[in-house]
Motif scaffolding. Structure first.
Motif, mmCIF file in Angstrom:
data_model
loop_
_atom_site.group_PDB
_atom_site.id
_atom_site.type_symbol
_atom_site.label_atom_id
_atom_site.label_comp_id
_atom_site.label_asym_id
_atom_site.label_seq_id
_atom_site.Cartn_x
_atom_site.Cartn_y
_atom_site.Cartn_z
ATOM 1 N N PRO A 1 -2.823 -1.352 7.590
ATOM 2 C CA PRO A 1 -2.602 -2.299 8.683
ATOM 3 C C PRO A 1 -1.737 -3.481 8.272
ATOM 4 O O PRO A 1 -1.409 -4.322 9.109
ATOM 5 C CB PRO A 1 -4.033 -2.768 9.002
ATOM 6 N N TRP A 2 -1.352 -3.535 7.007
ATOM 7 C CA TRP A 2 -0.643 -4.703 6.495
ATOM 8 C C TRP A 2 0.837 -4.410 6.298
ATOM 9 O O TRP A 2 1.192 -3.382 5.722
ATOM 10 C CB TRP A 2 -1.241 -5.135 5.165
ATOM 11 N N VAL A 23 4.219 -4.312 4.457
ATOM 12 C CA VAL A 23 4.554 -4.282 3.040
ATOM 13 C C VAL A 23 5.194 -5.608 2.648
ATOM 14 O O VAL A 23 5.978 -6.183 3.388
ATOM 15 C CB VAL A 23 5.495 -3.104 2.736
ATOM 16 N N ASP A 24 4.794 -6.133 1.485
ATOM 17 C CA ASP A 24 5.342 -7.377 0.919
ATOM 18 C C ASP A 24 4.895 -8.637 1.633
ATOM 19 O O ASP A 24 5.434 -9.717 1.382
ATOM 20 C CB ASP A 24 6.878 -7.342 0.858
ATOM 21 N N LEU A 25 3.915 -8.528 2.515
ATOM 22 C CA LEU A 25 3.362 -9.746 3.111
ATOM 23 C C LEU A 25 2.421 -10.395 2.104
ATOM 24 O O LEU A 25 1.467 -9.768 1.629
ATOM 25 C CB LEU A 25 2.587 -9.404 4.391
ATOM 26 N N ALA A 26 2.680 -11.664 1.751
ATOM 27 C CA ALA A 26 1.772 -12.387 0.867
ATOM 28 C C ALA A 26 0.486 -12.660 1.634
ATOM 29 O O ALA A 26 0.501 -13.283 2.699
ATOM 30 C CB ALA A 26 2.406 -13.698 0.415
ATOM 31 N N ARG A 27 -0.628 -12.168 1.127
ATOM 32 C CA ARG A 27 -1.874 -12.213 1.886
ATOM 33 C C ARG A 27 -3.071 -12.142 0.955
ATOM 34 O O ARG A 27 -2.944 -11.757 -0.219
ATOM 35 C CB ARG A 27 -1.938 -11.025 2.853
ATOM 36 N N PRO A 28 -4.251 -12.498 1.448
ATOM 37 C CA PRO A 28 -5.464 -12.264 0.667
ATOM 38 C C PRO A 28 -5.827 -10.789 0.688
ATOM 39 O O PRO A 28 -5.330 -10.020 1.511
ATOM 40 C CB PRO A 28 -6.517 -13.096 1.401
ATOM 41 N N PHE A 34 -7.890 -7.932 10.903
ATOM 42 C CA PHE A 34 -6.738 -7.690 10.034
ATOM 43 C C PHE A 34 -5.420 -7.998 10.745
ATOM 44 O O PHE A 34 -4.583 -8.729 10.204
ATOM 45 C CB PHE A 34 -6.725 -6.232 9.556
ATOM 46 N N PRO A 35 -5.172 -7.442 11.944
ATOM 47 C CA PRO A 35 -3.882 -7.707 12.593
ATOM 48 C C PRO A 35 -3.670 -9.185 12.907
ATOM 49 O O PRO A 35 -2.531 -9.680 12.848
ATOM 50 C CB PRO A 35 -3.956 -6.879 13.885
ATOM 51 N N PHE A 94 0.837 -1.190 0.000
ATOM 52 C CA PHE A 94 0.000 0.000 0.000
ATOM 53 C C PHE A 94 0.871 1.238 0.000
ATOM 54 O O PHE A 94 1.980 1.230 0.531
ATOM 55 C CB PHE A 94 -0.888 0.051 1.246
ATOM 56 N N THR A 95 0.330 2.289 -0.608
ATOM 57 C CA THR A 95 0.985 3.583 -0.483
ATOM 58 C C THR A 95 0.480 4.321 0.746
ATOM 59 O O THR A 95 1.088 5.272 1.194
ATOM 60 C CB THR A 95 0.714 4.441 -1.731
ATOM 61 N N SER A 96 -0.644 3.857 1.295
ATOM 62 C CA SER A 96 -1.232 4.528 2.448
ATOM 63 C C SER A 96 -0.386 4.306 3.697
ATOM 64 O O SER A 96 -0.078 3.170 4.050
ATOM 65 C CB SER A 96 -2.645 3.996 2.707
#
Length: 370
Positions: free
Chosen positions: A12-13, A15-20, A355-356, A6-8
């Protein structure tokens, strides 16, 4: 599975975490489940949809689905946000979230719909997608004098329709002679190939599965138990296909609480409210295409919410729901398209608490694997 970033700065995620990915249904027809939920008044206004989607974007949701109905299935006297003008407006006021607009091919000639789609794709700078739905609610076509064709004929029509829309939105010249359309060297501008709208497809009949494998980038599955979802994914993934592998999305209604007991009490409230809504639901079923497979599925798995809702099992504690989401992700679900009620309160609760937990489960697993 793809990596998402995300650029935001408030994402909550990691960066670069493989996720849905996670999305919300825009409240285009009002509340998603109970029409009599305490304190949750009917609201299908543009202002509410704008506010809800902007807040979803801020909370870290990735997508929003703007369903298309000309008439509100819960009652024709009720408001219904128009999907495509609404999607264009959402594209203009958002900055990161994907806007998915549903489309019923019989309502728009493919050339003119492709023009609208290409324009929204420019407004959204590539964040726009369309969800082809071959219609199930008969009155909105029949009352307008539009023939509600047989189930399989609608999918054949949708196949030809999409074969025109997809290349036009990529800026290609299209000449076509088919059963329904004749197109003579048509080309649209602006229509940037890098912004070509992604194509989602809904429906679980055999013709729908064939069309998904043939032309869709992603297939939406109605909320159902994990073992059924695995079988559905395998059914489409095993069909002949050219191009990139198809992705899969899942619709679900969420009831998330600190404990399972709290979630079950909320679910019990929804079941009581469903008794009040029973006459409305009977009317919806009476006006639906009896050949639509999703209604057979709905009878098999009683649920709260639309499109399978709670049949996906996302009712329980934050920890349990996070674990179930990871199981669905492992089975092949790339996008969860979620419904909540009351929408604003519960979407915020899910983002803050679930999310977390999903991120932690996936990050811990990735660390162990490395």
């Amino acid at each position: 599975m793809s990596h998402s970033s995300f650029t935001s700065p408030s994402s909550p995620w990691p960066v670069d975490l493989a996720r849905p990915r996670f999305g919300v249904w825009a409240p285009v027809w009002g509340p998603f489940a109970a029409q009599h939920y305490p304190g949750d008044r009917f609201d299908a206004s543009w202002e509410f949809n704008r506010r809800y989607v902007l807040e979803a974007e801020r909370l870290g949701y990735d997508s929003t689905l703007v369903a298309q109905h000309n008439l509100n299935p819960n009652g024709h006297e009720l408001a219904e946000l128009e999907a495509w003008s609404g999607a264009a407006a959402l594209a203009a006021v958002t900055s990161r979230i994907e806007i998915i607009a549903a489309i019923k091919p019989y309502l728009f000639h493919p050339v003119f719909l492709a023009k609208i789609a290409a324009q929204i794709a420019e407004i959204a700078d590539g964040r726009f997608a369309l969800n082809l739905v071959n219609a199930w609610y008969k009155p909105e076509l029949e009352k307008a004098g539009v023939t509600f064709a047989d189930h399989d004929d609608r999918y054949a029509y949708g196949d030809e329709w999409l074969s025109i829309v997809a290349p036009l939105t990529a800026g290609e010249h299209v000449t076509h002679q088919g059963d329904n359309f004749t197109i003579d060297d048509y080309v649209l501008a602006p229509a940037d190939p890098s912004r070509k709208p992604k194509v989602y497809l809904g429906g679980e009949s055999e013709p729908a599965r064939d069309l998904a494998a043939k032309r869709a980038d992603a297939w939406f599955i109605n909320g159902q138990p994990l073992d059924v979802v695995r079988e559905l994914i395998a059914s489409v993934a095993d069909r002949p296909r050219t191009g990139d592998p198809i992705e899969f999305g899942l619709s679900a209604f969420v009831i998330a609480r600190e404990t399972d007991e709290e979630a079950q009490r909320e679910l019990e409230l929804f079941w009581r409210l469903a008794e009040e809504d029973a006459p409305t639901l009977e009317g919806v079923f009476a006006n639906a295409d009896p050949k639509a497979v999703m209604f057979e599925t709905f009878r098999k798995f009683p649920h709260i919410g639309t499109n399978g809702g709670t049949a996906a099992g996302l009712v329980g504690s934050y920890d349990d729901i996070a674990a179930r989401l990871v199981e669905f992700y492992d089975a092949g679900i790339a996008l969860f398209m979620l419904q909540f009620q009351p929408a604003e309160r519960e979407a915020k609760r899910f983002a803050e608490h679930v999310f977390p937990r999903v991120a932690a489960l996936l990050a811990d697993r990735a660390e162990v694997a490395s």
